[in-house]
Design an enzyme around this catalytic site. Structure first.
Site, PDB file in Angstrom:
ATOM      1  N   LYS A  13      27.288 -22.962 -30.113  1.00  0.00           N
ATOM      2  CA  LYS A  13      27.329 -24.280 -29.571  1.00  0.00           C
ATOM      3  C   LYS A  13      26.218 -24.949 -29.382  1.00  0.00           C
ATOM      4  O   LYS A  13      25.764 -26.178 -29.815  1.00  0.00           O
ATOM      5  CB  LYS A  13      28.184 -24.399 -28.340  1.00  0.00           C
ATOM      6  CG  LYS A  13      29.686 -23.851 -28.248  1.00  0.00           C
ATOM      7  CD  LYS A  13      30.431 -24.027 -27.152  1.00  0.00           C
ATOM      8  CE  LYS A  13      29.939 -23.233 -26.034  1.00  0.00           C
ATOM      9  NZ  LYS A  13      30.100 -21.920 -25.943  1.00  0.00           N
ATOM     10  N   ARG A  88      35.684 -26.641 -19.859  1.00  0.00           N
ATOM     11  CA  ARG A  88      36.040 -25.108 -20.047  1.00  0.00           C
ATOM     12  C   ARG A  88      37.335 -24.887 -19.612  1.00  0.00           C
ATOM     13  O   ARG A  88      37.795 -23.704 -19.702  1.00  0.00           O
ATOM     14  CB  ARG A  88      34.961 -24.386 -19.509  1.00  0.00           C
ATOM     15  CG  ARG A  88      33.781 -23.642 -20.496  1.00  0.00           C
ATOM     16  CD  ARG A  88      32.918 -22.658 -19.695  1.00  0.00           C
ATOM     17  NE  ARG A  88      32.130 -21.825 -20.299  1.00  0.00           N
ATOM     18  CZ  ARG A  88      30.822 -22.082 -20.887  1.00  0.00           C
ATOM     19  NH1 ARG A  88      30.348 -23.211 -20.846  1.00  0.00           N
ATOM     20  NH2 ARG A  88      30.116 -20.994 -21.304  1.00  0.00           N
ATOM     21  N   ARG A 128      20.239 -12.119 -29.090  1.00  0.00           N
ATOM     22  CA  ARG A 128      19.862 -13.535 -28.990  1.00  0.00           C
ATOM     23  C   ARG A 128      18.754 -13.897 -28.016  1.00  0.00           C
ATOM     24  O   ARG A 128      18.762 -13.158 -27.056  1.00  0.00           O
ATOM     25  CB  ARG A 128      20.919 -14.500 -28.005  1.00  0.00           C
ATOM     26  CG  ARG A 128      20.784 -15.963 -27.703  1.00  0.00           C
ATOM     27  CD  ARG A 128      21.761 -16.842 -27.638  1.00  0.00           C
ATOM     28  NE  ARG A 128      22.684 -16.476 -26.450  1.00  0.00           N
ATOM     29  CZ  ARG A 128      23.758 -17.183 -26.152  1.00  0.00           C
ATOM     30  NH1 ARG A 128      24.224 -18.064 -26.976  1.00  0.00           N
ATOM     31  NH2 ARG A 128      24.386 -16.929 -25.153  1.00  0.00           N
ATOM     32  N   ARG A 163      18.758 -14.197 -22.078  1.00  0.00           N
ATOM     33  CA  ARG A 163      19.499 -14.713 -20.641  1.00  0.00           C
ATOM     34  C   ARG A 163      19.922 -13.584 -19.748  1.00  0.00           C
ATOM     35  O   ARG A 163      20.448 -12.686 -20.447  1.00  0.00           O
ATOM     36  CB  ARG A 163      20.621 -15.695 -21.258  1.00  0.00           C
ATOM     37  CG  ARG A 163      20.326 -17.000 -21.622  1.00  0.00           C
ATOM     38  CD  ARG A 163      21.226 -17.902 -22.047  1.00  0.00           C
ATOM     39  NE  ARG A 163      22.529 -17.756 -21.584  1.00  0.00           N
ATOM     40  CZ  ARG A 163      23.598 -18.341 -22.278  1.00  0.00           C
ATOM     41  NH1 ARG A 163      23.592 -19.240 -23.117  1.00  0.00           N
ATOM     42  NH2 ARG A 163      24.802 -18.087 -21.625  1.00  0.00           N
ATOM     43  N   ARG A 174      32.559 -12.650 -20.349  1.00  0.00           N
ATOM     44  CA  ARG A 174      32.674 -13.933 -20.517  1.00  0.00           C
ATOM     45  C   ARG A 174      33.806 -14.194 -21.768  1.00  0.00           C
ATOM     46  O   ARG A 174      34.337 -15.328 -21.520  1.00  0.00           O
ATOM     47  CB  ARG A 174      31.178 -14.583 -20.875  1.00  0.00           C
ATOM     48  CG  ARG A 174      30.295 -14.494 -19.809  1.00  0.00           C
ATOM     49  CD  ARG A 174      29.094 -14.343 -20.246  1.00  0.00           C
ATOM     50  NE  ARG A 174      28.682 -15.382 -21.154  1.00  0.00           N
ATOM     51  CZ  ARG A 174      27.390 -15.298 -21.719  1.00  0.00           C
ATOM     52  NH1 ARG A 174      26.630 -14.140 -21.998  1.00  0.00           N
ATOM     53  NH2 ARG A 174      26.987 -16.393 -22.521  1.00  0.00           N
TER      54      ARG A 174
HETATM   55  P1  AMP Z   1      26.657 -21.418 -21.700  1.00  0.00           P
HETATM   56  O1  AMP Z   1      25.242 -21.674 -21.635  1.00  0.00           O
HETATM   57  O2  AMP Z   1      27.630 -22.538 -21.945  1.00  0.00           O
HETATM   58  O3  AMP Z   1      27.183 -20.178 -22.055  1.00  0.00           O
HETATM   59  O4  AMP Z   1      27.239 -21.153 -19.967  1.00  0.00           O
HETATM   60  C1  AMP Z   1      26.611 -20.167 -19.312  1.00  0.00           C
HETATM   61  C2  AMP Z   1      27.324 -19.888 -17.875  1.00  0.00           C
HETATM   62  O5  AMP Z   1      27.303 -21.132 -17.305  1.00  0.00           O
HETATM   63  C3  AMP Z   1      28.655 -19.891 -18.093  1.00  0.00           C
HETATM   64  O6  AMP Z   1      28.931 -18.344 -18.136  1.00  0.00           O
HETATM   65  C4  AMP Z   1      29.443 -20.065 -16.781  1.00  0.00           C
HETATM   66  O7  AMP Z   1      29.099 -19.155 -15.574  1.00  0.00           O
HETATM   67  C5  AMP Z   1      28.477 -21.565 -16.339  1.00  0.00           C
HETATM   68  N1  AMP Z   1      29.063 -22.644 -16.924  1.00  0.00           N
HETATM   69  C6  AMP Z   1      28.624 -23.366 -18.066  1.00  0.00           C
HETATM   70  N2  AMP Z   1      29.350 -24.550 -18.212  1.00  0.00           N
HETATM   71  C7  AMP Z   1      30.510 -24.438 -17.384  1.00  0.00           C
HETATM   72  C8  AMP Z   1      31.684 -25.237 -17.111  1.00  0.00           C
HETATM   73  N3  AMP Z   1      31.944 -26.186 -17.864  1.00  0.00           N
HETATM   74  N4  AMP Z   1      32.743 -24.646 -16.348  1.00  0.00           N
HETATM   75  C9  AMP Z   1      32.194 -23.427 -15.439  1.00  0.00           C
HETATM   76  N5  AMP Z   1      31.074 -22.911 -15.753  1.00  0.00           N
HETATM   77  C10 AMP Z   1      30.190 -23.117 -16.605  1.00  0.00           C
END
Ligand code: AMP
Length: 221
Positions: A13, A88, A128, A163, A174
């Site tokens: 993404k 999400r 990654r 990360r 996740r």
């Molecule tokens: P990402 O970078 O999109 O993989 O997001 C990393 C982490 O941020 C996720 O595993 C969640 O802990 C948190 N997070 C990001 N976006 C959301 C969202 N829209 N709703 C809830 N948690 C989020």
């Protein structure tokens, strides 16, 4: 238009959103990036969300919605945005529709799902690396897109980091959370908007396919 990119962790993404945003001249909004910045700066919000982020759990909807609403109200998101990692949950999706009805009713929501198998996701995430420079955030893959110099970003020369939530154990959690929520979310968008599902190939090729789809949708604004 507001383009929502759906897809599991590591589906690509971030990479796709970055290129798409540049090509379409739209703002890229990544909730994950916003949260990571808050944690890095040790803000009040950052200390509140660290327990969720580091364990691969979703940040509660009320916190997410407050942050996103504030971000969407900035002038650079007025023409639309590429949304990466939001919504999400169905609660977030509904709140986003309500928000647009009030603040930007003439804009369309278009949803694109990046469909990647779990095994591939685990492989991608464990390989990654991300640039630590906030203004760069380039994403590398040790197998398919390694940096020229180990641990250093090709673009800006800053350090590459893994990360905190990119561990094998956290990835499994996740993925479980993603599957649980994505079914509902995808059904929600199937009912409410057009949903385009694509199995990503090479990033630029994937972006070209998405752009063709966006062009096809008549009257997209
Ligand atoms: P990402 O970078 O999109 O993989 O997001 C990393 C982490 O941020 C996720 O595993 C969640 O802990 C948190 N997070 C990001 N976006 C959301 C969202 N829209 N709703 C809830 N948690 C989020």
């Amino acid at each position: 238009m507001y383009v929502i990119l759906l897809g599991g962790p590591g589906a690509g993404k971030g990479t796709i959103a970055k290129i798409l945003a540049k090509d379409l001249n739209l703002t890229h909004i990544s909730t994950g990036d916003i949260f990571r910045k808050e944690m890095k700066n040790k803000t009040k919000l950052g200390t509140e969300i660290v327990q969720y982020m580091d364990n691969g759990l979703l940040v509660p909807d009320d916190i997410v919605l407050e942050v996103v609403e504030k971000r969407l109200k900035k002038s650079d998101a007025k023409e639309g945005a590429i949304l990466d990692g939001f919504p999400r949950t169905v609660v977030q999706a509904e709140a986003f529709e309500e928000f647009l009805k009030i603040y930007n009713p003439e804009k369309k929501i278009i949803t694109v799902e990046l469909d990647v198998k779990d095994q591939e996701i685990i492989k991608r995430i464990t390989n990654r690396l991300t640039c630590s420079n906030e203004d760069c955030k380039a994403i590398y893959n040790l197998e398919t897109k390694p940096p020229k110099v180990r641990g250093i970003c090709d673009i800006c020369g800053e350090e590459l980091i893994r990360r905190a939530d990119d561990t094998k154990e956290t990835i499994k959690r996740r993925l479980q959370i993603y599957h649980k929520n994505s079914k509902e979310l995808i059904n929600f968008y199937k009912k409410n908007n057009a949903l385009y599902s694509i199995t990503p190939t090479e990033a630029n090729e994937t972006v070209e396919n998405i752009k063709k789809y966006l062009n096809k949708i008549e009257g997209s604004n």
